[in-house]
Scaffold this motif. Structure first.
Motif, short mmCIF file in Angstrom:
data_model
loop_
_atom_site.label_atom_id
_atom_site.label_comp_id
_atom_site.label_asym_id
_atom_site.label_seq_id
_atom_site.Cartn_x
_atom_site.Cartn_y
_atom_site.Cartn_z
N ASP A 89 -14.14 15.39 2.55
CA ASP A 89 -13.05 16.16 3.15
C ASP A 89 -11.69 15.65 2.66
O ASP A 89 -10.77 16.43 2.38
CB ASP A 89 -13.10 16.08 4.67
N PHE A 90 -11.58 14.32 2.56
CA PHE A 90 -10.34 13.73 2.09
C PHE A 90 -10.04 14.15 0.66
O PHE A 90 -8.91 14.52 0.32
CB PHE A 90 -10.43 12.20 2.20
N ALA A 91 -11.05 14.10 -0.19
CA ALA A 91 -10.86 14.44 -1.60
C ALA A 91 -10.49 15.89 -1.80
O ALA A 91 -9.91 16.26 -2.83
CB ALA A 91 -12.12 14.10 -2.40
N ALA A 92 -10.82 16.75 -0.81
CA ALA A 92 -10.52 18.18 -0.94
C ALA A 92 -9.08 18.51 -0.55
O ALA A 92 -8.62 19.62 -0.79
CB ALA A 92 -11.49 18.98 -0.07
N LEU A 93 -8.38 17.53 0.03
CA LEU A 93 -7.00 17.78 0.45
C LEU A 93 -6.07 17.86 -0.75
O LEU A 93 -6.31 17.23 -1.79
CB LEU A 93 -6.53 16.64 1.36
N PRO A 94 -4.96 18.61 -0.62
CA PRO A 94 -3.91 18.54 -1.65
C PRO A 94 -3.41 17.10 -1.75
O PRO A 94 -3.42 16.36 -0.77
CB PRO A 94 -2.83 19.48 -1.11
N LEU A 95 -2.95 16.71 -2.92
CA LEU A 95 -2.58 15.32 -3.17
C LEU A 95 -1.54 14.81 -2.17
O LEU A 95 -1.70 13.71 -1.62
CB LEU A 95 -2.04 15.18 -4.60
N GLU A 96 -0.49 15.59 -1.90
CA GLU A 96 0.56 15.14 -0.99
C GLU A 96 0.04 15.00 0.44
O GLU A 96 0.42 14.08 1.17
CB GLU A 96 1.76 16.09 -1.03
N ASP A 97 -0.85 15.91 0.86
CA ASP A 97 -1.43 15.79 2.20
C ASP A 97 -2.32 14.56 2.29
O ASP A 97 -2.33 13.86 3.31
CB ASP A 97 -2.25 17.05 2.53
N PHE A 134 0.83 -1.21 0.00
CA PHE A 134 0.00 0.00 0.00
C PHE A 134 0.86 1.26 0.00
O PHE A 134 0.53 2.25 -0.64
CB PHE A 134 -0.93 0.00 1.22
N VAL A 135 1.99 1.20 0.74
CA VAL A 135 2.90 2.35 0.77
C VAL A 135 3.38 2.67 -0.64
O VAL A 135 3.38 3.84 -1.07
CB VAL A 135 4.10 2.07 1.69
N GLU A 136 3.79 1.65 -1.39
CA GLU A 136 4.27 1.87 -2.75
C GLU A 136 3.17 2.42 -3.65
O GLU A 136 3.41 3.31 -4.48
CB GLU A 136 4.83 0.56 -3.31
N ARG A 137 1.96 1.88 -3.49
CA ARG A 137 0.84 2.37 -4.31
C ARG A 137 0.51 3.82 -3.97
O ARG A 137 0.23 4.62 -4.87
CB ARG A 137 -0.39 1.49 -4.09
N ILE A 138 0.57 4.15 -2.68
CA ILE A 138 0.27 5.54 -2.27
C ILE A 138 1.31 6.49 -2.85
O ILE A 138 0.98 7.55 -3.39
CB ILE A 138 0.23 5.64 -0.73
N GLU A 139 2.58 6.13 -2.74
CA GLU A 139 3.64 6.99 -3.26
C GLU A 139 3.53 7.20 -4.75
O GLU A 139 3.83 8.29 -5.27
CB GLU A 139 5.01 6.40 -2.92
N ALA A 140 3.09 6.16 -5.47
CA ALA A 140 3.04 6.25 -6.93
C ALA A 140 1.73 6.84 -7.45
O ALA A 140 1.62 7.11 -8.65
CB ALA A 140 3.23 4.85 -7.53
N ALA A 141 0.74 7.05 -6.58
CA ALA A 141 -0.58 7.52 -7.03
C ALA A 141 -0.47 8.87 -7.73
O ALA A 141 0.03 9.83 -7.14
CB ALA A 141 -1.53 7.61 -5.85
N PRO A 142 -1.00 8.98 -8.96
CA PRO A 142 -0.87 10.24 -9.70
C PRO A 142 -1.99 11.25 -9.42
O PRO A 142 -1.85 12.43 -9.71
CB PRO A 142 -0.93 9.78 -11.16
#
Length: 645
Positions: free
Chosen positions: A593-601, A554-562
Motif C-alpha cells: 500500500d505504501f509503495a502505491a502512494l504518490p511519492l510526495e504522499d 531521516f528528515v533530510e533523507r526523506i526530503e531528498a529521496a528521488p
C-alpha cells in the motif's frame, strides 16, 4: 506528561489528607496548593521532575508556581471530563499565566497560544505538518525537546584556514569565539542558554514575515495564529539571553508588525518598549498597489527598566540609558558657529522652554516660571503651557557663564548654547532614510558582489549600513551580537567588521554556501558593504558547528529521496534506528500500500511517523553508542557546555 502524573499520583497517595478510599481528592489538592500548604509542598519537593516543573529558584529559594500546578491537576487524569473545559482555556492567558478575565492588560489571544511550535522551516515545496506541544498538557515532551543538544561537525576558520581552504580542529570553545550554528533555531537557542544566558548585548532578527511569498526559502506560509505561536516561543527564550542593558531589534513588514508589537509587550513588558523605527527600504513605492509600501518596521525592546525618569513620569530602560548616539556628519558639524567668539568654541542655540501643565488650577514647575531680562532690556516670560528648562538659580549660573543667546541684537527670546566640544554624537530619530541606512536594492548588490548572483537570487538581505547603525547604537566593541535567523549572514558580517563578538544560527542547508562563505571572505578582508567606512582589513575567526542530527537525518533523507525504492530503504532504516511517535506502530505497515502512494504522499507518511522530540541528539546522549559521536566532537561539545572532559 504521563511521567509527571504518575509521580504526582504516587506522592499524593502517601498523604491521607489528599485521598479518600484510595482516590485522590482533586479539590483538596488544589485548595492545598492555593494555600501553600506545607504538607503538599514537602511532598512535591521529594520528586526532582516535579520540583523542576513547578518550582523556580529565586535567590537560592524554591518558589512554587501554584497557578501552573492548579492547571496541571485540572487535566483529564484527575477529572475525567475536564479536558474540554481545559481546552477552552488554551490561548486565554496573558504572558504571566493570568486568565484574560482577570487581567487589566490589552493582550493578544489566539489558538495554540500556550503551545510550542517546533517550526521546521523546511523548503516550501516540501512542506510539513508543524508540531505543536501544549505547555501544560505535554510538559515532559517539551522538557526533552528543550534539553541542550550535542553539537557535531566542529570547525575553526581563521585567516590561515581560509587561505589553505581547510578548517582547523576545535579543541576548546572560548568565550571570545564567534559561533555559526546549523540547526533549528528554537532548539539552538535553548542550547545557547546554557552558556550565554544574560550575556548577549544585542539580538537582531529578520524573521519570516508571513507574507505567503512563495519565493522565500523559509517556511513563510504559517497562518496567522501559527506564526504568532512560532515567534512567541523563540522570543521567550531569546529574552533570557540578553544582558540587563541589552535590547532586541526585530525587522518586520506591515503584515504582522502590529500583532508582534502587542505580543512583545507581553513577553518583554510594555514598559520595556523603546521604539518603532521606520526604515526606508526602497527609494520609490511599489507601483503595483494604490498605496505603495516603501518602508519596513524595526521594533525595539529592552531587557530591563532603568532608573532615569522621563518628563512624562515613566522610566527609561537601562538600554536607553547606555545606548550610543550616532556620529555626527560633516553637514551637522558645519551647523556649529561661533559668532560671539565664545572661548569654548563653536556652538548652536537650542530652545530654552519645556512643556508645563496645570495641576489643580495651578501651573506645575512654578520654580521654572520667572521673568528673564535680555541684554536689550526686553523681558520674557514662558509662553502659555510652557516653563523654562531650568530653575532661576540655574539660569543665573548659565547667564553668568555666557551660555545663553538672545540673538545678534540681544533682544530675542532666550536660547541655550550647545557646544560642539561637548557633543558625543546625535540622538537617532525613528525615521531611518535610505541615505543613512541603505536599501534592499543596495543590500542585494552587496551580496551579489561577495558571493555571486546565482547564490543570492532567492534572498532579500538587509544592507550592511542598516546593521551598522543598529550595532553602533546598541553595543560596544567586544559585546555579543546574536542573530538566530542568520539568512545570508549580514548581521554576523557587520558585527565581525565592527569588532563585536557574534553568534549566528541558521537551519537551512545554504548555511555553507551563504553565511559561512561570506564570513570567510570577511576574514580575508573583502571591501564591500561598510568595510571602507570602518577601515576593515580582514582577520578574526569563527567556529562552525551543527546540532547533532537524530531523526533530523531521516528528515533530510526523506526530503531528498528521488524515488519509491529509496523511500523503502529509508523506511527499513527508520524501523531499525529511528525514534517513532508513541502512537505509531510500524509492525502493521503495509509495504505494498505504501509503495502505491504518490511519492510526495509517501514522504509525508514517513515524516509523520517520526518523533519530533528526537530531531536532534540531546546532551544526555553524548556517550550513547547509538549516536556514534566522534571523540573530537564530544570534546568540543563538553568544552562548549563547560563540562569536565
Amino acid at each position: 506528561m504521563q511521567n509527571l502524573l504518575d509521580d504526582l499520583t504516587e506522592l499524593l497517595q502517601t498523604e491521607q489528607a489528599f485521598i479518600s478510599d484510595g482516590a485522590i481528592l482533586k479539590n483538596a489538592v488544589i485548595e492545598a496548593a492555593l494555600n501553600m500548604d506545607p504538607r503538599l509542598l514537602e511532598l512535591l519537593m521529594q520528586s526532582d521532575p516535579i520540583k523542576e516543573h513547578f518550582f523556580t529558584e529565586v535567590a537560592g529559594v524554591q518558589v512554587f508556581d501554584k497557578v501552573k500546578f492548579q492547571d496541571f491537576v485540572s487535566n483529564k487524569a484527575f477529572l475525567p471530563d475536564s479536558y474540554t473545559a481545559f481546552k477552552n482555556r488554551i490561548g486565554l492567558t496573558d504572558g504571566r499565566g493570568d486568565y484574560l478575565s482577570q487581567s487589566r492588560d490589552v493582550v493578544l489571544a489566539w489558538p495554540y497560544k500556550d503551545c510550542v511550535l517546533e517550526g521546521g522551516m523546511t523548503k516550501e515545496d516540501k512542506g510539513r505538518n508543524e508540531v505543536f506541544w501544549n505547555t501544560t498538557l505535554a510538559p515532559d515532551d517539551i522538557t526533552r525537546l528543550f534539553e541542550p543538544k550535542v553539537l557535531t561537525g566542529w570547525e575553526r576558520w581563521d585567516a590561515e584556514a581560509v587561505a589553505e581552504g581547510k578548517a582547523k580542529p576545535v579543541g576548546e570553545v572560548s568565550q571570545d569565539d564567534n559561533l555559526l550554528i546549523k540547526g533549528n533555531n528554537l532548539l539552538a537557542l535553548h542550547s545557547l542558554k546554557v552558556r550565554y544566558a544574560g550575556k548577549v548585548k544585542l539580538i537582531y532578527i529578520d524573521p519570516p514575515y508571513n507574507t505567503g511569498n512563495d519565493g522565500f526559502r523559509y517556511n513563510d506560509r504559517f497562518n496567522h495564529s501559527a506564526w504568532l505561536t512560532f515567534f512567541k516561543g523563540r522570543l521567550e527564550v531569546a529574552k533570557s539571553l540578553l544582558t540587563r542593558d541589552g535590547a532586541i531589534f526585530v525587522t518586520l513588514d506591515d503584515t504582522e508588525v502590529h500583532y508582534a508589537k502587542v505580543m512583545m509587550d507581553e513577553v518583554f513588558g510594555r514598559e520595556k518598549f523603546v521604539a518603532h523605527i521606520a526604515w526606508q527600504k526602497r527609494t520609490s513605492p511599489d507601483d503595483r498597489v494604490i498605496l505603495g509600501n516603501s518602508h519596513d518596521n524595526v521594533l525595539v525592546f529592552a531587557r530591563e527598566q532603568g532608573t532615569t525618569k522621563r518628563s512624562n513620569g515613566t522610566f527609561k530602560t537601562i538600554f536607553e540609558e547606555s545606548a550610543n548616539r550616532l556620529p555626527m556628519t560633516d553637514k551637522q558639524r558645519a551647523e556649529y558657529k561661533n559668532p560671539d567668539n565664545d572661548p569654548r568654541g563653536p556652538w548652536v542655540h537650542r530652545d530654552f522652554t519645556a512643556q508645563n501643565q496645570k495641576k489643580n488650577g495651578k501651573w506645575g514647575r512654578e520654580n521654572q516660571m520667572y521673568w528673564i531680562t535680555a541684554p536689550s532690556g526686553d523681558r520674557f516670560f514662558p509662553p502659555e503651557g510652557y516653563c523654562w528648562k531650568v530653575t532661576e538659580d540655574e539660569y543665573r549660573m548659565l547667564e553668568k557663564e555666557k551660555r545663553m543667546w538672545f540673538g545678534k541684537e540681544g533682544n530675542n527670546q532666550p536660547r541655550r548654547k550647545k557646544y560642539l566640544a561637548d557633543e558625543n554624537g546625535i540622538q537617532s530619530s525613528t525615521w531611518w532614510a535610505h541615505q543613512d541606512a541603505g536599501t534592499n536594492e543596495q543590500a542585494k548588490k552587496e551580496l551579489n558582489a561577495i558571493i555571486g548572483t546565482d547564490e543570492s537570487s532567492d534572498f532579500t538581505p538587509k544592507p550592511e549600513r542598516l546593521l551598522q547603525r543598529i550595532v553602533h547604537i546598541a553595543t560596544n566593541p567586544g559585546d555579543i551580537v546574536l542573530d538566530f535567523y542568520s539568512g545570508s549572514g549580514t548581521t554576523a558580517a557587520v558585527a565581525h567588521k565592527m569588532g563585536r563578538r557574534w553568534i549566528a544560527v541558521e537551519q537551512m542547508d545554504y548555511i555553507l554556501e551563504l553565511p559561512a562563505s561570506r564570513l570567510k571572505k570577511v576574514i580575508e578582508g573583502e571591501q564591500g558593504g561598510i568595510s571602507k567606512a570602518v577601515e576593515w582589513q580582514g582577520g578574526g575567526s569563527f567556529v562552525y558547528a551543527e546540532l547533532a542530527a537524530s531523526n533530523a537525518a531521516f528528515v533530510e533523507r526523506i526530503e531528498a529521496a528521488p524515488d519509491m525504492a529509496t523511500l523503502l530503504t529509508i523506511h527499513a532504516d527508520i524501523q531499525a534506528n529511528g525514534y517513532l511517535r508513541y502512537d505509531v506502530d510500524l509492525s502493521g505497515f503495509d509495504t505494498d500500500d505504501f509503495a502505491a502512494l504518490p511519492l510526495e504522499d509517501a514522504k509525508r507518511v514517513l515524516m509523520d511517523c517520526l518523533d519530533a522530540n528526537h530531531l536532534y541528539a540531546n546532551l544526555g546522549s553524548l556517550g550513547d553508542a547509538d549516536f556514534d559521536i566522534p571523540d573530537e566532537d564530544a570534546r568540543a561539545t563538553r568544552s562548549f557546555y563547560g563540562l569536565d572532559t
